[in-house]
Structures are given as structure tokens and as C-alpha cells.
Design an enzyme around this catalytic site. Structure first.
Site, PDB file in Angstrom:
ATOM      1  CD  GLU A 271     -10.016   6.641   1.134  1.00  0.00           C
ATOM      2  OE1 GLU A 271      -8.851   6.450   0.733  1.00  0.00           O
ATOM      3  OE2 GLU A 271     -10.303   7.334   2.117  1.00  0.00           O
ATOM      4  CB  VAL A 272      -9.177   2.174  -4.698  1.00  0.00           C
ATOM      5  CG1 VAL A 272      -8.843   1.687  -6.111  1.00  0.00           C
ATOM      6  CG2 VAL A 272      -8.158   3.225  -4.256  1.00  0.00           C
TER       7      VAL A 272
ATOM      8  CG  HIS B  87      -8.670  -2.884  -2.424  1.00  0.00           C
ATOM      9  ND1 HIS B  87      -9.591  -2.125  -3.132  1.00  0.00           N
ATOM     10  CD2 HIS B  87      -8.516  -2.263  -1.237  1.00  0.00           C
ATOM     11  CE1 HIS B  87      -9.975  -1.100  -2.395  1.00  0.00           C
ATOM     12  NE2 HIS B  87      -9.339  -1.157  -1.226  1.00  0.00           N
TER      13      HIS B  87
ATOM     14  CG  HIS C 194      -6.926  -3.046   3.067  1.00  0.00           C
ATOM     15  ND1 HIS C 194      -6.200  -1.888   2.908  1.00  0.00           N
ATOM     16  CD2 HIS C 194      -8.141  -2.796   2.520  1.00  0.00           C
ATOM     17  CE1 HIS C 194      -6.942  -0.972   2.303  1.00  0.00           C
ATOM     18  NE2 HIS C 194      -8.132  -1.493   2.067  1.00  0.00           N
TER      19      HIS C 194
ATOM     20  CG  ASN D 131     -12.444  -0.861   3.785  1.00  0.00           C
ATOM     21  OD1 ASN D 131     -12.810  -1.328   4.855  1.00  0.00           O
ATOM     22  ND2 ASN D 131     -11.284  -0.239   3.651  1.00  0.00           N
TER      23      ASN D 131
ATOM     24  CG  ASP E 212      -2.053   0.985   1.112  1.00  0.00           C
ATOM     25  OD1 ASP E 212      -3.214   0.540   0.982  1.00  0.00           O
ATOM     26  OD2 ASP E 212      -1.803   2.207   1.159  1.00  0.00           O
ATOM     27  CB  ILE E 213       0.724   4.336  -2.047  1.00  0.00           C
ATOM     28  CG1 ILE E 213       1.785   5.281  -2.570  1.00  0.00           C
ATOM     29  CG2 ILE E 213      -0.542   5.076  -1.679  1.00  0.00           C
ATOM     30  CD1 ILE E 213       1.441   5.879  -3.924  1.00  0.00           C
TER      31      ILE E 213
HETATM   32  P1  5GP Z   1      -9.822   1.387   0.426  1.00  0.00           P
HETATM   33  O1  5GP Z   1     -10.022   2.566   1.328  1.00  0.00           O
HETATM   34  O2  5GP Z   1     -10.425   1.610  -0.939  1.00  0.00           O
HETATM   35  O3  5GP Z   1     -10.226   0.082   1.034  1.00  0.00           O
HETATM   36  O4  5GP Z   1      -8.250   1.257   0.248  1.00  0.00           O
HETATM   37  C1  5GP Z   1      -7.555   1.785  -0.825  1.00  0.00           C
HETATM   38  C2  5GP Z   1      -6.083   1.697  -0.485  1.00  0.00           C
HETATM   39  O5  5GP Z   1      -5.346   1.911  -1.681  1.00  0.00           O
HETATM   40  C3  5GP Z   1      -5.612   2.754   0.518  1.00  0.00           C
HETATM   41  O6  5GP Z   1      -5.041   2.102   1.646  1.00  0.00           O
HETATM   42  C4  5GP Z   1      -4.596   3.581  -0.267  1.00  0.00           C
HETATM   43  O7  5GP Z   1      -3.495   3.991   0.524  1.00  0.00           O
HETATM   44  C5  5GP Z   1      -4.183   2.634  -1.378  1.00  0.00           C
HETATM   45  N1  5GP Z   1      -3.778   3.263  -2.622  1.00  0.00           N
HETATM   46  C6  5GP Z   1      -4.460   4.242  -3.297  1.00  0.00           C
HETATM   47  N2  5GP Z   1      -3.816   4.575  -4.425  1.00  0.00           N
HETATM   48  C7  5GP Z   1      -2.712   3.771  -4.476  1.00  0.00           C
HETATM   49  C8  5GP Z   1      -1.646   3.642  -5.429  1.00  0.00           C
HETATM   50  O8  5GP Z   1      -1.574   4.330  -6.469  1.00  0.00           O
HETATM   51  N3  5GP Z   1      -0.687   2.719  -5.163  1.00  0.00           N
HETATM   52  C9  5GP Z   1      -0.730   1.939  -4.040  1.00  0.00           C
HETATM   53  N4  5GP Z   1       0.260   1.063  -3.863  1.00  0.00           N
HETATM   54  N5  5GP Z   1      -1.720   2.025  -3.124  1.00  0.00           N
HETATM   55  C10 5GP Z   1      -2.687   2.940  -3.353  1.00  0.00           C
END
Ligand code: 5GP
Ligand code: ZN
Length: 116
Positions: free
Chosen positions: A94-95, A99, A101, A86, A29-30
Site C-alpha cells: 500500500e505504501v 519496507h 514488516h 509486500n 506501524d500506525i
Molecule cells: P504495506 O501494505 O504497504 O506493506 O504496508 C504499509 C504499512 O504502513 C501498513 O501496515 C500501514 O499501517 C503503515 N502505515 C501507513 N501509513 C503510516 C504512517 O503514516 N505511519 C506509520 N507509522 N505507519 C503507516
């Protein structure tokens, strides 16, 4: 193709890849929220669990097995880790590309605050 995780799967955006095969990818994760924070994605675009189909069953099983392998590879399997998925807005997603985690490397504490 606007989806950031589809771009990572296609190699158009760089990521620190832990493991990848023909169907599933795992990368760091970034913005890590734990000492180990890896995301496991299907290469195929599925927006969320809520958008998955019965035919995605094997693929989603492979995501779980990849999470297990990543945890073993990164040395967090023995002490344990947390898997989080999520889903959509209220789930804090958010994405909008499915996915998983994988969080570990320290004791993570209680999972949820009280809802009331
Ligand atoms: P969500 O909130 O959708 O469950 O988690 C999305 C995750 O994707 C977040 O933890 C965020 O830090 C990670 N993320 C978003 N954009 C990128 C990216 O471009 N590269 C990587 N490696 N992680 C990302
Ligand atoms: Zn996507």
C-alpha cells in the site's frame, strides 16, 4: 515529496521510532496487526523490492540486520517473529516505499491461506 515514508525519514511526519541510523529507520506501524508491529525502511526512496538495484544490496542487508536488532530490543527474538515484504499491487503493497514488516509478540499461525 509526497511519499509518506520519505516524510517520516525526514522527520516531517511523527513516528514512534525504535531505531535509526544514517541509512535505515525502524518505527512502530500506525495500525499494528500484531502486539509488536514495526516497519524497517531505507531512508533513501526505493519504491519496492521490484524497483531496487544491484547497488542496493548492502542497504537491503542492513534492513534485515536492523530487523534482527529491533526484535532483540523489543524482546521477541527468542520466541520468534515474522518478516514480511509486500511487493507492488498483487503483493498487497500500500505504501510505495520499500519496507520490511517485523511482526511478533504472539504465535502468528500459518502464513498463507491455500491459493486454490
Ligand atoms: P504495506 O501494505 O504497504 O506493506 O504496508 C504499509 C504499512 O504502513 C501498513 O501496515 C500501514 O499501517 C503503515 N502505515 C501507513 N501509513 C503510516 C504512517 O503514516 N505511519 C506509520 N507509522 N505507519 C503507516
Ligand atoms: Zn519514499
Amino acid at each position: 515529496m509526497a511519499c509518506v515514508f520519505c516524510k517520516i525519514a525526514a522527520g516531517e511526519i511523527p513516528a514512534k521510532v525504535v531505531q535509526a541510523d544514517d541509512a535505515v529507520m525502524a518505527f512502530h506501524d500506525i495500525a499494528p496487526r500484531a502486539p509488536i508491529h514495526v516497519l524497517v525502511i531505507p531512508r533513501k526512496h526505493i519504491a519496492s523490492v521490484a524497483d531496487s538495484a544491484d547497488g542496493d544490496r548492502d542497504l537491503m542487508g542492513r534492513m534485515m540486520q536492523t530487523a534482527r536488532q529491533v526484535a532483540e530490543q523489543l524482546g521477541i527474538a527468542e520466541r520468534g517473529y515474522r518478516l514480511i515484504v509486500n511487493v507492488r499491487e498483487h503483493g498487497g503493497q500500500e505504501v510505495p516505499h520499500l519496507h520490511l514488516h517485523v511482526l511478533g509478540g504472539k504465535a502468528l499461525g500459518p502464513m498463507l491461506a491455500r491459493a486454490t
